[in-house]
Design a protein around this motif. Structure first.
Motif, PDB file in Angstrom:
ATOM      1  N   GLY A 108       0.888  -1.222   0.046  1.00  0.00           N
ATOM      2  CA  GLY A 108       0.097   0.098   0.085  1.00  0.00           C
ATOM      3  C   GLY A 108       0.765   1.152   0.071  1.00  0.00           C
ATOM      4  O   GLY A 108       2.110   1.050  -0.018  1.00  0.00           O
ATOM      5  N   PRO A 109       0.294   2.488  -0.233  1.00  0.00           N
ATOM      6  CA  PRO A 109       0.872   3.462  -0.335  1.00  0.00           C
ATOM      7  C   PRO A 109       1.686   3.730   1.179  1.00  0.00           C
ATOM      8  O   PRO A 109       1.278   3.472   2.181  1.00  0.00           O
ATOM      9  CB  PRO A 109       0.131   4.781  -0.468  1.00  0.00           C
ATOM     10  CG  PRO A 109      -1.060   4.006  -1.020  1.00  0.00           C
ATOM     11  CD  PRO A 109      -1.099   2.579  -0.456  1.00  0.00           C
ATOM     12  N   ARG A 110       3.109   4.102   1.199  1.00  0.00           N
ATOM     13  CA  ARG A 110       3.837   4.258   2.524  1.00  0.00           C
ATOM     14  C   ARG A 110       3.183   5.447   3.190  1.00  0.00           C
ATOM     15  O   ARG A 110       2.578   6.423   2.742  1.00  0.00           O
ATOM     16  CB  ARG A 110       5.429   4.651   1.940  1.00  0.00           C
ATOM     17  CG  ARG A 110       6.255   3.574   1.556  1.00  0.00           C
ATOM     18  CD  ARG A 110       6.440   2.544   2.237  1.00  0.00           C
ATOM     19  NE  ARG A 110       7.171   2.845   3.528  1.00  0.00           N
ATOM     20  CZ  ARG A 110       7.203   2.129   4.913  1.00  0.00           C
ATOM     21  NH1 ARG A 110       6.583   1.340   5.054  1.00  0.00           N
ATOM     22  NH2 ARG A 110       7.923   2.615   5.886  1.00  0.00           N
ATOM     23  N   LEU A 127      -4.804   8.834  -1.441  1.00  0.00           N
ATOM     24  CA  LEU A 127      -3.668   7.899  -0.910  1.00  0.00           C
ATOM     25  C   LEU A 127      -4.169   7.546   0.735  1.00  0.00           C
ATOM     26  O   LEU A 127      -3.698   6.438   1.086  1.00  0.00           O
ATOM     27  CB  LEU A 127      -2.429   8.601  -0.845  1.00  0.00           C
ATOM     28  CG  LEU A 127      -1.798   8.702  -2.204  1.00  0.00           C
ATOM     29  CD1 LEU A 127      -0.560   9.726  -1.977  1.00  0.00           C
ATOM     30  CD2 LEU A 127      -1.298   7.527  -2.872  1.00  0.00           C
ATOM     31  N   LEU A 128      -5.020   8.295   1.260  1.00  0.00           N
ATOM     32  CA  LEU A 128      -5.602   7.870   2.726  1.00  0.00           C
ATOM     33  C   LEU A 128      -6.710   7.328   2.826  1.00  0.00           C
ATOM     34  O   LEU A 128      -7.313   6.917   3.615  1.00  0.00           O
ATOM     35  CB  LEU A 128      -5.615   9.434   3.531  1.00  0.00           C
ATOM     36  CG  LEU A 128      -4.380  10.297   3.581  1.00  0.00           C
ATOM     37  CD1 LEU A 128      -4.638  11.548   3.930  1.00  0.00           C
ATOM     38  CD2 LEU A 128      -3.219   9.500   4.198  1.00  0.00           C
ATOM     39  N   THR A 129      -7.138   6.728   1.693  1.00  0.00           N
ATOM     40  CA  THR A 129      -8.405   5.888   1.481  1.00  0.00           C
ATOM     41  C   THR A 129      -8.161   4.416   1.784  1.00  0.00           C
ATOM     42  O   THR A 129      -9.155   3.528   1.760  1.00  0.00           O
ATOM     43  CB  THR A 129      -9.227   6.183   0.330  1.00  0.00           C
ATOM     44  OG1 THR A 129      -8.562   5.541  -0.859  1.00  0.00           O
ATOM     45  CG2 THR A 129      -9.507   7.605  -0.078  1.00  0.00           C
ATOM     46  N   LEU A 170       2.525   6.966  -8.339  1.00  0.00           N
ATOM     47  CA  LEU A 170       2.705   5.385  -8.327  1.00  0.00           C
ATOM     48  C   LEU A 170       1.832   4.922  -7.365  1.00  0.00           C
ATOM     49  O   LEU A 170       1.287   3.706  -7.567  1.00  0.00           O
ATOM     50  CB  LEU A 170       3.982   5.037  -8.116  1.00  0.00           C
ATOM     51  CG  LEU A 170       5.123   5.536  -9.317  1.00  0.00           C
ATOM     52  CD1 LEU A 170       6.383   5.163  -8.673  1.00  0.00           C
ATOM     53  CD2 LEU A 170       4.513   4.465 -10.390  1.00  0.00           C
ATOM     54  N   GLY A 171       1.512   5.689  -6.164  1.00  0.00           N
ATOM     55  CA  GLY A 171       0.583   5.319  -5.127  1.00  0.00           C
ATOM     56  C   GLY A 171      -0.815   5.237  -5.656  1.00  0.00           C
ATOM     57  O   GLY A 171      -1.580   4.120  -5.355  1.00  0.00           O
TER      58      GLY A 171
END
Length: 248
Positions: A108-110, A127-129, A170-171
């Protein structure tokens, strides 16, 4: 549900397998200054919720109070043992505990610090979902983050100009194409990257082609061209200050 089951089984197994490596390294970290071998890093998780990420400590005590979030390869806060930890990404192994607990996912996104997520554009808020991960596409592409930031006057600004735009792109691409098969491939490539960055980047290119990624993203992910300052996804200008709003 399937992703969580994969995370739970893999992280539990990973903690058991990694313990023969982690235990002696933990002792070496403690021995150098007689302080805890762990660094509990505040991070922002899914739905903007804060959580405490467990890392092997690679820096001196209170390094996080210096006001600098990004770390270059020649950062004088990194200890001698910490250089070894960072070289082989051993500080990522303890994050398997966060995966086991459910704070994070394997892929997942860092996760980022709040000072950085506060700068996210409306596009980047996506990205925070999802749960943050130990690795993703950008973790492989920007595995040399410390070298990129080396000798930069302000590592935080350099991070927001050179790394964040590509990392966020990329995330977001991962979120739009996530699957269990993709997670397995990225876990495999993350291990490969420790021994051969070239092979790992070639594997990333194969993944990007399979999901029909835009040509400019493939070129960026190849890392064959120098990184240049650019706006983050959804932004209309390059970030020029630590507290600068990246979008109008």
């Amino acid at each position: 549900m399937l992703k969580r089951l994969f995370d739970l089984v893999a992280s539990g197994f990973g903690l058991i397998v990694a313990s023969p490596v982690l235990l002696p390294v933990m002792f070496l970290v403690w021995r150098q200054d007689r302080h805890s071998p762990f660094y509990i890093a505040p991070r922002v998780g899914k739905n903007d919720r804060p959580f405490k990420m467990v890392k092997l400590r690679s820096m001196v005590i209170n390094a996080d109070k210096s006001g600098v979030d990004s770390t270059s390869a020649n950062d004088n806060r990194i200890t001698a043992v910490g250089q070894f930890i960072r070289r082989y990404k051993l500080d990522e192994l303890t994050q398997l505990w966060n995966v086991f607990k459910g704070d994070m996912s394997l892929v997942g996104p860092r996760p980022n610090v709040k000072r950085e997520t506060d700068l996210y554009t409306p596009v980047e808020r996506k990205l925070l979902t999802v749960k943050p991960g130990i690795t993703d596409i950008s973790s492989i592409v920007f595995s040399d983050e410390g070298d990129i930031l080396k000798d930069q006057v302000d590592p935080d600004i350099a991070y927001n100009q050179l790394i964040r735009p590509g990392k966020s792109t990329l995330g977001l691409l991962y979120i739009d194409n996530q699957s269990l098969l993709l997670d397995i491939k990225l876990c495999f490539l993350t291990v490969i990257a420790v021994f051969s960055r070239e092979r790992a980047l070639a594997g990333v290119q194969s993944i990007l082609r399979s999901i029909s990624a835009p040509d400019d993203v493939c070129v960026l992910a190849s890392r064959r061209l120098p990184l240049i300052p650019r706006p983050p996804p959804g932004g209309d200008r390059v970030v020029t200050s630590r507290d600068g709003n990246p979008f109008a």
